[in-house]
Design an enzyme around this catalytic site. Structure first.
Site, PDB file in Angstrom:
ATOM      1  N   ASP A   1      -0.028   4.410   0.311  1.00 22.97           N
ATOM      2  CA  ASP A   1      -0.551   5.627   0.946  1.00 22.97           C
ATOM      3  C   ASP A   1       0.000   5.967   2.328  1.00 22.97           C
ATOM      4  OD1 ASP A   1      -1.915   3.479   1.992  1.00 22.97           O
ATOM      5  OD2 ASP A   1      -3.926   4.227   1.554  1.00 22.97           O
TER       6      ASP A   1
ATOM      7  N   HIS B   1       0.837  -1.203   0.000  1.00 19.09           N
ATOM      8  CA  HIS B   1       0.000   0.000   0.000  1.00 19.09           C
ATOM      9  C   HIS B   1       0.875   1.258   0.000  1.00 19.09           C
ATOM     10  CE1 HIS B   1      -3.028  -2.901   1.954  1.00 19.09           C
ATOM     11  NE2 HIS B   1      -2.939  -3.075   0.659  1.00 19.09           N
TER      12      HIS B   1
ATOM     13  N   CYS C   1      -7.007   4.896   4.112  1.00 16.62           N
ATOM     14  CA  CYS C   1      -7.297   3.452   4.022  1.00 16.62           C
ATOM     15  C   CYS C   1      -8.759   3.149   4.341  1.00 16.62           C
ATOM     16  CB  CYS C   1      -6.458   2.661   5.009  1.00 16.62           C
ATOM     17  SG  CYS C   1      -4.712   3.015   4.989  1.00 16.62           S
TER      18      CYS C   1
HETATM   19  N1  ARG Z   1       2.447  -0.389   4.556  1.00 22.81           N
HETATM   20  C1  ARG Z   1       2.137   0.884   5.167  1.00 22.81           C
HETATM   21  C2  ARG Z   1       3.027   1.154   6.388  1.00 22.81           C
HETATM   22  O1  ARG Z   1       3.212   0.281   7.216  1.00 22.81           O
HETATM   23  C3  ARG Z   1       0.704   0.966   5.574  1.00 22.81           C
HETATM   24  C4  ARG Z   1      -0.246   1.279   4.479  1.00 22.81           C
HETATM   25  C5  ARG Z   1      -1.675   1.064   4.898  1.00 22.81           C
HETATM   26  N2  ARG Z   1      -2.547   1.410   3.834  1.00 22.81           N
HETATM   27  C6  ARG Z   1      -3.736   0.832   3.575  1.00 22.81           C
HETATM   28  N3  ARG Z   1      -4.412   1.315   2.541  1.00 22.81           N
HETATM   29  N4  ARG Z   1      -4.211  -0.171   4.263  1.00 22.81           N
HETATM   30  O2  ARG Z   1       3.532   2.227   6.550  1.00 22.81           O
END
Ligand code: ARG
Length: 366
Positions: free
Chosen positions: A250, A248, A350
């Site tokens: 974002d 993800h 999200c």
């Molecule tokens: N992988 C990202 C992090 O740990 C979190 C992204 C969550 N985004 C979502 N659309 N569920 O920083």
């Protein structure tokens, strides 16, 4: 009697689904729910993306509900978020709860579900098209069913409704030997190219440009499927960040307005060329205390804000540095409590799916 030669209209007229960017004025949005949120069955695909400190918990708790108190607290925050959005004039829709602890099977494997908390992960809106994504986790195989009543209504209203090729999610899709690469080694992704998979949250909409990343749930095959599906009006462009555990996009970059990109200072040392005319706003260091449980993300979830338009943006109420930074950058931050929801793996971006934003299809990137 049969109708002879009845031509069924293919036109998309007055679609209730229409959104080209992450920042155009928001008219209608889906906000997720945490009802029945359940730890997914343990599976190798989880290992590269869950915080290391959580592996034990997930292995132990698999198939069991998330802590009741946390579910309740997150639910209350979701209600507050809904009131905030409605107060700003946005129409809010919610999914239908579906049972998450009921086992399902494709014949090749059996799983239980997780939740319908993050519509951003499961559904992708590009223009008038709402796409059910072929998600790579077995525990998310049927997640979009929670949104079926809405999808049907939007289709009847005139939207385009699509779905990626239904994946098989066989062992061949996963690198079952996955282990943490040694320091200096390239990032290792757990999904193979067996079949197309992607999560919607690996993509951000910048008008004609759809900016995405490869990740532990999104493979080249999935990206190619999406690019061909979207056709000549759009350009799917892939970026790579300093993120050893990508899933993800974002919490790595977040566009807030044309020319204004919030970036994760740890993951984006150099801004991709396509943003050269844009201002970079480094996200302030998260202030979340270590004692607060974050089951599925890093603390950089603080930059997962939701733009209501080019100035109004919903921010976590206790995140003072972010509120101040956004104000200094000329935005109007709207605070909302969301820390308990954050524990489930996301924040405002999200937790939402912008179904309709005012605006037309434009180009914003080089
Ligand atoms: N992988 C990202 C992090 O740990 C979190 C992204 C969550 N985004 C979502 N659309 N569920 O920083």
């Amino acid at each position: 009697m049969f109708l002879e030669d009845a031509v069924i209209s293919h036109e998309v007229i007055n679609s209730p689904v229409r959104s080209y960017t992450e920042w155009d004025p928001l008219e209608e949005v889906v906000v997720g729910i945490v009802d029945d949120a359940t730890f997914p069955p343990w599976h190798p695909a989880l290992e590269p993306v869950l915080p290391t400190g959580q592996h034990e918990t997930f292995r132990r708790e698999q198939g069991r509900p998330f802590p009741t108190e946390l579910v309740r607290a997150a639910s209350r925050e979701l209600e507050e978020f809904v009131r905030v959005l409605e107060g700003e004039g946005v129409t809010v829709r919610r999914p239908e709860p579906i049972p998450q602890t009921r086992p399902y099977s494709t014949g090749a494997w059996t799983s239980t579900g997780m939740y319908a908390a993050m519509p951003r992960d499961a559904l992708l809106v590009v223009g008038e098209d709402i796409i059910e994504c072929p998600m790579a986790w077995r525990s998310r195989y049927y997640e979009s069913l929670a949104y079926r009543p809405l999808l049907k209504e939007y289709f009847h209203g005139g939207a385009r409704w699509s779905a990626g090729p239904k994946p098989e999610l066989l062992d061949e899709l996963y690198d079952l030997e996955w282990s943490e690469p040694a320091a200096g080694e390239p990032t290792r992704l757990v999904v193979t190219e067996f079949e197309p998979t992607f999560d919607a949250a690996d993509f951000l909409r910048f008008g004609r440009d759809i900016v995405g990343q490869k990740s532990n749930v999104t493979n080249d095959f999935g990206i190619a499927w999406l690019a061909r599906h979207l056709g000549e009006d759009y350009r799917v462009r892939i970026v790579e960040f300093d993120d050893d555990h990508p899933m993800h996009i974002d919490a790595s970059i977040m566009p807030l307005a044309p020319g204004k990109l919030l970036v994760n200072p740890e993951r984006v040392p150099k801004i991709p060329q396509m943003f050269k005319a844009w201002d970079m706003l480094p996200a302030p260091t998260p202030v979340m205390p270590d004692s607060h449980p974050l089951y599925m993300t890093s603390k950089w979830i603080n930059m997962n804000v939701l733009s209501i338009d080019e100035t109004r943006v919903v921010v976590e109420a206790q995140d003072e540095p972010m509120i101040k930074a956004l104000r200094d950058w000329g935005f109007s931050p709207i605070p909302c409590n969301f820390r308990n929801f954050n524990s489930f793996g996301g924040s405002f971006h999200c937790a939402t799916l912008d179904v309709r934003r005012t605006g037309t299809l434009e180009s914003y990137l080089d």
